[in-house]
Structures are given as C-alpha cells and as structure tokens.
Design an enzyme around this catalytic site. Structure first.
Site, mmCIF file in Angstrom:
data_model
loop_
_atom_site.group_PDB
_atom_site.id
_atom_site.type_symbol
_atom_site.label_atom_id
_atom_site.label_comp_id
_atom_site.label_asym_id
_atom_site.label_seq_id
_atom_site.Cartn_x
_atom_site.Cartn_y
_atom_site.Cartn_z
ATOM 1 N N GLU A 41 -11.067 6.008 2.133
ATOM 2 C CA GLU A 41 -11.686 6.605 3.325
ATOM 3 C C GLU A 41 -11.831 8.121 3.181
ATOM 4 O O GLU A 41 -12.840 8.701 3.578
ATOM 5 C CB GLU A 41 -10.859 6.244 4.561
ATOM 6 N N GLU A 67 -5.926 -2.799 3.657
ATOM 7 C CA GLU A 67 -5.059 -2.735 4.844
ATOM 8 C C GLU A 67 -4.735 -4.107 5.428
ATOM 9 O O GLU A 67 -3.674 -4.319 6.003
ATOM 10 C CB GLU A 67 -5.710 -1.866 5.930
ATOM 11 N N ALA A 72 -2.759 5.793 3.036
ATOM 12 C CA ALA A 72 -1.804 6.487 3.904
ATOM 13 C C ALA A 72 -0.399 6.057 3.489
ATOM 14 O O ALA A 72 -0.218 4.990 2.897
ATOM 15 C CB ALA A 72 -2.079 6.146 5.354
ATOM 16 N N GLY A 118 -6.666 4.594 3.057
ATOM 17 C CA GLY A 118 -6.999 5.957 3.465
ATOM 18 C C GLY A 118 -7.496 6.806 2.309
ATOM 19 O O GLY A 118 -8.217 7.781 2.514
HETATM 20 N N1 DAK Z 1 2.398 4.471 0.654
HETATM 21 C C1 DAK Z 1 3.659 4.762 0.212
HETATM 22 N N2 DAK Z 1 4.076 4.577 -1.057
HETATM 23 C C2 DAK Z 1 3.192 4.072 -1.930
HETATM 24 C C3 DAK Z 1 1.865 3.743 -1.559
HETATM 25 C C4 DAK Z 1 1.474 3.977 -0.190
HETATM 26 N N3 DAK Z 1 0.216 3.744 0.253
HETATM 27 N N4 DAK Z 1 1.225 3.251 -2.641
HETATM 28 C C5 DAK Z 1 2.117 3.288 -3.651
HETATM 29 N N5 DAK Z 1 3.293 3.781 -3.233
HETATM 30 C C6 DAK Z 1 4.513 3.989 -4.009
HETATM 31 C C7 DAK Z 1 5.207 2.666 -4.325
HETATM 32 O O1 DAK Z 1 6.003 2.269 -3.233
HETATM 33 C C8 DAK Z 1 6.009 3.064 -5.540
HETATM 34 O O2 DAK Z 1 7.125 3.764 -5.104
HETATM 35 P P1 DAK Z 1 8.627 3.423 -5.681
HETATM 36 O O3 DAK Z 1 8.799 1.966 -5.462
HETATM 37 O O4 DAK Z 1 8.534 3.783 -7.144
HETATM 38 O O5 DAK Z 1 9.545 4.285 -4.892
HETATM 39 C C9 DAK Z 1 5.122 4.038 -6.267
HETATM 40 O O6 DAK Z 1 4.186 4.500 -5.299
HETATM 41 C C10 DAK Z 1 4.326 3.405 -7.400
HETATM 42 O O7 DAK Z 1 3.660 2.283 -6.867
HETATM 43 P P2 DAK Z 1 3.742 0.837 -7.563
HETATM 44 O O8 DAK Z 1 5.055 0.646 -8.237
HETATM 45 O O9 DAK Z 1 3.362 -0.159 -6.509
HETATM 46 O O10 DAK Z 1 2.608 0.992 -8.666
HETATM 47 P P3 DAK Z 1 1.702 -0.160 -9.281
HETATM 48 O O11 DAK Z 1 0.955 0.497 -10.379
HETATM 49 O O12 DAK Z 1 2.503 -1.379 -9.572
HETATM 50 O O13 DAK Z 1 0.686 -0.569 -8.124
HETATM 51 C C11 DAK Z 1 -0.897 -0.082 -6.319
HETATM 52 C C12 DAK Z 1 -0.282 0.370 -7.695
HETATM 53 C C13 DAK Z 1 -1.826 1.043 -5.863
HETATM 54 C C14 DAK Z 1 -1.749 -1.336 -6.562
HETATM 55 C C15 DAK Z 1 0.227 -0.368 -5.318
HETATM 56 O O14 DAK Z 1 1.102 0.751 -5.298
HETATM 57 C C16 DAK Z 1 -0.276 -0.611 -3.922
HETATM 58 O O15 DAK Z 1 -0.768 -1.701 -3.624
HETATM 59 N N6 DAK Z 1 -0.116 0.395 -3.036
HETATM 60 C C17 DAK Z 1 -0.448 0.278 -1.629
HETATM 61 C C18 DAK Z 1 -1.954 0.312 -1.430
HETATM 62 C C19 DAK Z 1 -2.327 0.130 0.040
HETATM 63 O O16 DAK Z 1 -2.022 -0.902 0.637
HETATM 64 N N7 DAK Z 1 -2.967 1.139 0.633
HETATM 65 C C20 DAK Z 1 -3.398 1.108 1.993
HETATM 66 C C21 DAK Z 1 -2.341 1.746 2.856
HETATM 67 S S1 DAK Z 1 -2.798 1.691 4.613
HETATM 68 C C22 DAK Z 1 -5.704 6.661 9.861
HETATM 69 C C23 DAK Z 1 -5.999 7.218 8.647
HETATM 70 C C24 DAK Z 1 -5.738 6.486 7.503
HETATM 71 C C25 DAK Z 1 -5.170 5.247 7.567
HETATM 72 C C26 DAK Z 1 -4.898 4.692 8.777
HETATM 73 C C27 DAK Z 1 -5.148 5.412 9.938
HETATM 74 N N8 DAK Z 1 -5.994 7.390 11.069
HETATM 75 C C28 DAK Z 1 -6.685 8.670 11.002
HETATM 76 C C29 DAK Z 1 -5.659 6.850 12.342
HETATM 77 C C30 DAK Z 1 -4.923 4.550 6.312
HETATM 78 C C31 DAK Z 1 -4.159 3.465 6.160
HETATM 79 C C32 DAK Z 1 -3.823 3.031 4.793
HETATM 80 O O17 DAK Z 1 -4.227 3.622 3.822
#
Ligand code: DAK
Length: 258
Positions: free
Chosen positions: A112, A132, A65, A109
């Site tokens: 998921e 998360e 997300a 997400g």
């Molecule tokens: N959200 C926003 N931006 C994101 C992102 C995300 N999840 N993942 C990556 N980006 C953005 C980065 O901020 C970066 O943007 P800039 O800095 O260039 O502006 C760009 O994408 C490239 O990312 P990286 O520079 O970080 O790229 P790397 O190759 O170094 O790293 C990575 C890739 C995938 C390991 C890293 O980007 C990362 O750790 N990303 C976050 C992964 C994460 O934590 N995902 C979980 C998010 S929480 C619900 C439904 C769903 C959910 C909750 C509730 N309901 C129905 C109630 C879900 C929650 C989640 O998913």
C-alpha cells in the site's frame, strides 16, 4: 527528529529515504511511519530537492504494518484514535514526485505504501501482496482500492482474497510497476529517474503529478478540462519560455522553477 527506523540522505537534488528495520523485514511500526512522514516533510520543504525516492532493503521493501504492534488493538481503540491514519497519509500530502524502489517483499501496508508513491520501480526479486485476510483483517491503507485501479478487479480480488503474491514480471505486465531492473541497479535507477524529474521545472512537475492524480478522481471530460487549464497556466511560467527557447536554440534548458 532523530531517525531510528529510516536512513535519510540526499543525492544530487534527490531525497532518498531507506526504511531500516532489517530484523523485521521493515515492518511498518508507528515510530517508523512517523519518522517517514517527518523526512518526507523536510524534503518537501527543501527547495534544493526536486523529487524523492523511497526504498527498503534487498530482502524487503516492507513486509506490512507491524503485526506485533497491532495484535492487541481493539475496535473502539482503532476507531477512536483513527489508527495511524494521519501518519500514513503524510506521503499523500507530498506534492513533489515520490518514486518507490521496491526489492523483495512489499506486502500489506508495504504494498500500500509503494502504491501511494507516484510510480514503482521494482527489482526482479520484488513480490507484492495483500495478505491481510490471513490475519483476519482487511487491507487498511488502500489495498482494495489502489490495487484494483492498478491491476483491475480480477487480479485485485485474487490477491486480496487468496493473499497470493505477485512477482515482478507479473506486476509489470499488470501495470503495477513501471519498470523492472536487477536488484543491484534498483536504487541507482530510481535515483536517476528522480534526478531526471528534479532537473525539470518543479512547478511543472508538480502540475503533471497533480493532473495524473486527478484522473483517478474525476470524469474524463473534467480531467481533460483540468489538464487544459494547467497546460494554459504553464505559459505563465518563466520555465515555459526557457524550455521552448532552449529547444529552438538547440541547447539544454536551464529551469529556474518559476
Ligand atoms: N510485522 C511484524 N514482524 C514481522 C512482519 C510484520 N508485518 N513481517 C515479518 N516480521 C518479522 C517476523 O516475525 C520475523 O521476526 P522474528 O521471528 O525473527 O523475531 C522476521 O520479521 C523475519 O520474518 P520471517 O522469519 O517470517 O521471514 P520469512 O523469510 O520466513 O518470511 C514473509 C517472510 C514476508 C513471507 C513473512 O515474514 C510474512 O508473512 N510476514 C507477514 C506479512 C503480512 O502478513 N503482512 C501484512 C501485515 S497487515 C493502516 C495502514 C496499514 C495497514 C493497516 C491499516 N491504516 C492507515 C489504518 C496494514 C496492515 C498490514 O500490513
């Protein structure tokens, strides 16, 4: 609805949707999830489409997300608006089969969303995870529930508590994905599988999907009873007559979805 975050096309009888926010690794923003729901709904209603494929890019299916969108949310807000639940659940309302074609990151997400599809075909560079916990939140769209059913308690606990990623080989070994292919073959392989489904009888394919899904909800004996009723009901279709006649006559069946 004009789409800004997804690319939608039809290949044969297959509806293909590609998530398309490459600059943020297909982070699932509310507009994207809304567009996805709209596109799935259109394919669901289109009688020329028999199955769907959901994919991302070679680098990311979806990295979760959109964290920047969620960052300023509060508890009363997420609770009272039931934060994006309705939009996310649109994929679960699809009665036609949906295949996830996953390359690169499928995190949070993104993982998921892939698990909400009927099965996952992965490229060999796919990486699955529920990170998360590192953001100070729990999974919110089934990560602790569906992942546990796919890979068992030990691996699900490991992934949800440590946030570690699982590569494609481990995901296949663990039952999370059905097959692993080279990245350049991913979409074609998924579309071919979807076309194979679309070439069968639509009501029978929908009944198979409903029956497998039922196995998660009820006891074994109730599930088998449900399956038995569907099996018996399939003898009320023209496609059962056609399928069995085609076998006996050594020809390809020509299903009419009736
Ligand atoms: N959200 C926003 N931006 C994101 C992102 C995300 N999840 N993942 C990556 N980006 C953005 C980065 O901020 C970066 O943007 P800039 O800095 O260039 O502006 C760009 O994408 C490239 O990312 P990286 O520079 O970080 O790229 P790397 O190759 O170094 O790293 C990575 C890739 C995938 C390991 C890293 O980007 C990362 O750790 N990303 C976050 C992964 C994460 O934590 N995902 C979980 C998010 S929480 C619900 C439904 C769903 C959910 C909750 C509730 N309901 C129905 C109630 C879900 C929650 C989640 O998913």
């Amino acid at each position: 609805m004009a789409y800004e975050n997804i690319i939608v096309e039809t290949r044969g009888s297959v509806g293909l949707i590609a998530l398309n926010r490459p600059q943020v690794l297909n982070a699932l923003s509310t507009p994207l999830v809304r567009e996805l729901g709209d596109a799935l709904g259109r394919f669901e209603a289109d009688s020329s489409v028999g199955a769907m494929v959901l994919t991302g890019s070679e680098k990311a299916f979806a990295a979760g997300a959109d964290i920047k969108e969620m960052q300023s949310k509060t508890w009363p807000g997420t609770y009272t608006e039931d934060f994006i639940t309705a939009e996310w659940e649109s994929i679960l309302r699809c009665r036609k089969p949906v295949i996830a074609a996953v390359a690169g990151y499928a995190l949070g997400g993104g993982c998921e969303l892939a698990m909400m599809c009927d099965f996952i075909i992965a490229a060999d560079n796919a990486r699955f995870g529920q990170p998360e916990i590192a953001l100070g939140v729990t999974p919110g769209a089934g990560g602790t529930q569906r992942l546990t059913r796919f890979v068992g308690k030990s691996k699900a606990m490991d992934m949800c508590l440590t946030g570690r990623m699982m590569d494609a080989d481990e995901a296949e070994r663990s039952g999370l994905v059905s097959r692993v292919v080279a990245p350049e073959r991913l979409v074609d392989e998924a579309v071919e599988a979807a076309q194979k489904i679309a070439d069968t009888s639509l009501p029978i394919a929908m009944m198979v999907k409903e029956s497998v899904d039922r196995s998660y909800e009820v006891s074994l004996s109730e599930g088998v009873r449900f399956e038995r009723r569907l099996f018996q009901a399939s003898f009320g279709t023209a496609d059962q007559s056609e399928g069995m006649a085609a076998f006996v006559e050594k020809r390809k069946p020509n299903f009419s979805d009736r």
